[in-house]
Design an enzyme around this catalytic site. Structure first.
Site, PDB file in Angstrom:
ATOM      1  N   PRO A  38     -66.653 -46.059 -35.646  1.00 32.64           N
ATOM      2  CA  PRO A  38     -67.589 -47.098 -35.189  1.00 32.64           C
ATOM      3  C   PRO A  38     -68.770 -47.185 -36.135  1.00 32.64           C
ATOM      4  O   PRO A  38     -69.401 -46.171 -36.443  1.00 32.64           O
ATOM      5  CB  PRO A  38     -68.018 -46.593 -33.801  1.00 32.64           C
ATOM      6  CG  PRO A  38     -67.738 -45.127 -33.812  1.00 32.64           C
ATOM      7  CD  PRO A  38     -66.569 -44.928 -34.715  1.00 32.64           C
ATOM      8  N   CYS A 123     -75.025 -39.895 -34.951  1.00 30.42           N
ATOM      9  CA  CYS A 123     -75.906 -40.849 -35.634  1.00 30.42           C
ATOM     10  C   CYS A 123     -77.149 -40.153 -36.176  1.00 30.42           C
ATOM     11  O   CYS A 123     -77.871 -39.484 -35.423  1.00 30.42           O
ATOM     12  CB  CYS A 123     -76.308 -41.965 -34.678  1.00 30.42           C
ATOM     13  SG  CYS A 123     -77.325 -43.235 -35.457  1.00 30.42           S
ATOM     14  N   ASP A 229     -66.066 -39.042 -46.603  1.00 29.99           N
ATOM     15  CA  ASP A 229     -65.602 -39.199 -47.984  1.00 29.99           C
ATOM     16  C   ASP A 229     -64.105 -39.480 -48.097  1.00 29.99           C
ATOM     17  O   ASP A 229     -63.436 -38.996 -49.015  1.00 29.99           O
ATOM     18  CB  ASP A 229     -65.959 -37.961 -48.819  1.00 29.99           C
ATOM     19  CG  ASP A 229     -67.454 -37.792 -49.002  1.00 29.99           C
ATOM     20  OD1 ASP A 229     -68.208 -38.694 -48.574  1.00 29.99           O
ATOM     21  OD2 ASP A 229     -67.880 -36.760 -49.556  1.00 29.99           O
ATOM     22  N   ARG A 252     -67.141 -45.650 -44.081  1.00 34.45           N
ATOM     23  CA  ARG A 252     -67.597 -46.529 -45.157  1.00 34.45           C
ATOM     24  C   ARG A 252     -66.503 -46.898 -46.151  1.00 34.45           C
ATOM     25  O   ARG A 252     -66.600 -47.919 -46.841  1.00 34.45           O
ATOM     26  CB  ARG A 252     -68.764 -45.867 -45.888  1.00 34.45           C
ATOM     27  CG  ARG A 252     -70.025 -45.733 -45.041  1.00 34.45           C
ATOM     28  CD  ARG A 252     -71.109 -44.940 -45.755  1.00 34.45           C
ATOM     29  NE  ARG A 252     -70.679 -43.583 -46.048  1.00 34.45           N
ATOM     30  CZ  ARG A 252     -71.056 -42.875 -47.110  1.00 34.45           C
ATOM     31  NH1 ARG A 252     -71.868 -43.413 -48.003  1.00 34.45           N
ATOM     32  NH2 ARG A 252     -70.626 -41.651 -47.289  1.00 34.45           N
TER      33      ARG A 252
END
Length: 398
Positions: A38, A123, A229, A252
């Site tokens: 998310p 977060c 990563d 990402r």
């Protein structure tokens, strides 16, 4: 000259293969144990659709806050919406108050809004951690345990598996992940995902895959998922081989590259097919993404405003001029977007390594913003209890 094919075969004689059995989350079997992490402002219904079309897995919504959901905030209700063909509806929930988190899970279960719920304990954003939330929260074991118990109790009423996503801890001197994993296991959590960074690292440096391996070893009796990563299918294979995890969480690495899930699917199938889109395919995907966002927000301007942040990710490594890049980053309408994309050299092939690797800003390590006195004890004091009662964010999406 024409654009090259969007899928190529690598020259490697032995393709990298993800040797993983299906992932069990409660009553659900996930044949492809890949989870879309998310991400605030990214993993809305439009982007999830693009990703799902390339490969299997679990595609999680943006973070929705418990308070906003209980109050039926319009944007929060939009965030938890799913397409009819999303086979496993997955929602990530954030909260710092056990009662509010429990109420939010109850709403999701009673209204049949999800098949899987994930809790955010990872977060690192200051507006979250300074209120004791996100990656800061597991430090307070009594609060962490109370939230887990409230959530799993409500989720169990509807047989909805509940998972958690967390970081190693606040910093290297205040690690929490092993203890938190055991608390989660002991109170009915279906799986634990670990991002191999501390909150203070933010997204800088390298993810510590050894910590993921240590968590896997410490929790032999529940699924452990690894995050951090994974920029390619080969990275996913390497993580599995190094850590022994039961599944991988991709964040990402897929920004501007929804086809990464196609590469991951190929790795599960033991083939070396990889998506290598030429500029024409990228432009086509950008336009479709913008159309889906317009549909999602029910507003063309909002949809186009949202697509702007994706432009640098989509065109990473492609020789697109600065003037067009600047215009794309300010695009106001679908018509203008179509005109700008038509100006690109659509015969341009895939640029190779320049289009791969890290996405987004890594930033630099920074001191985590925390409530006063947060680190002085692992238990909540009266001041922290009063703060938590008033600390629930009412804005979803990050």
């Amino acid at each position: 000259m024409t654009a090259i094919a969007d899928v190529t075969e690598n020259a490697a004689p032995t393709p990298a293969k993800l040797e993983l059995p299906p992932l069990k989350l409660g009553k659900h079997t996930i044949d492809t144990p890949v989870i879309l992490a998310p991400m605030a402002g990214i993993t809305n219904k439009a982007f999830r659709r693009l990703c799902r079309e390339y490969g299997g897995g679990v595609y999680v919504t943006e973070m929705v806050t418990s308070r906003a959901l209980v109050e039926r905030n319009t944007e929060s209700m939009r965030i938890i919406s799913h397409d009819p063909d999303e086979e496993l509806r997955s929602i990530q929930l954030y909260g710092v108050d056990p009662k509010t988190v429990g109420a939010a899970v109850r709403l999701i279960v009673e209204e049949d809004r999800a098949d899987h719920i994930d809790l955010n304990f990872g977060c690192p954003v200051p507006k979250v951690t300074r209120k004791g939330g996100g990656a800061a929260l597991p430090w307070k074991t009594d609060l962490f345990t109370a939230i887990i118990k409230a959530a799993t109790t409500e989720a169990a009423r509807g047989e909805v598996p509940l998972t958690i996503k967390m970081r190693k801890g606040i910093n290297e001197d205040h690690l929490t992940y092993i203890e938190s994993g055991k608390i989660a296991r002991d109170h009915g959590v279906a799986a634990v995902a670990l991002h191999g960074r501390t909150a203070s690292q933010y997204y800088s440096g390298k993810a510590d895959w050894d910590s993921i391996a240590r968590l896997r070893e410490a929790l032999p009796d529940m699924p452990v998922l690894g995050n951090g990563d994974i920029w390619s299918a080969e990275d996913a294979v390497a993580m599995v081989q190094q850590t022994g995890v039961d599944g991988i969480v991709v964040g990402r690495g897929c920004m501007g590259r929804p086809w990464l899930f196609g590469d991951l699917q190929a790795a599960f199938e033991g083939t070396d097919k990889r998506y290598t889109p030429g500029l024409a395919k990228v432009a086509e995907t950008v336009y479709r993404h913008a159309e889906l966002l317009t549909e999602y927000f029910e507003d063309e301007f909002k949809g186009l405003r949202d697509i702007r942040k994706h432009m640098a990710w989509y065109f990473k490594g492609y020789p697109v001029g600065g003037d067009i890049r600047s215009a794309l980053a300010q695009v106001p309408t679908l018509e203008v977007l179509r005109e700008l994309l038509a100006q690109l050299d659509l015969d341009m092939p895939y640029p190779g390594k320049d289009a791969e690797g890290q996405r987004g800003r890594a930033g630099s390590p920074k001191k985590t913003h925390l409530p006063d006195g947060w680190l002085s004890t692992r238990e909540m004091n009266e001041n922290h209890k009063a703060m938590i009662a008033a600390a629930e964010l009412d804005i979803s999406g990050g």
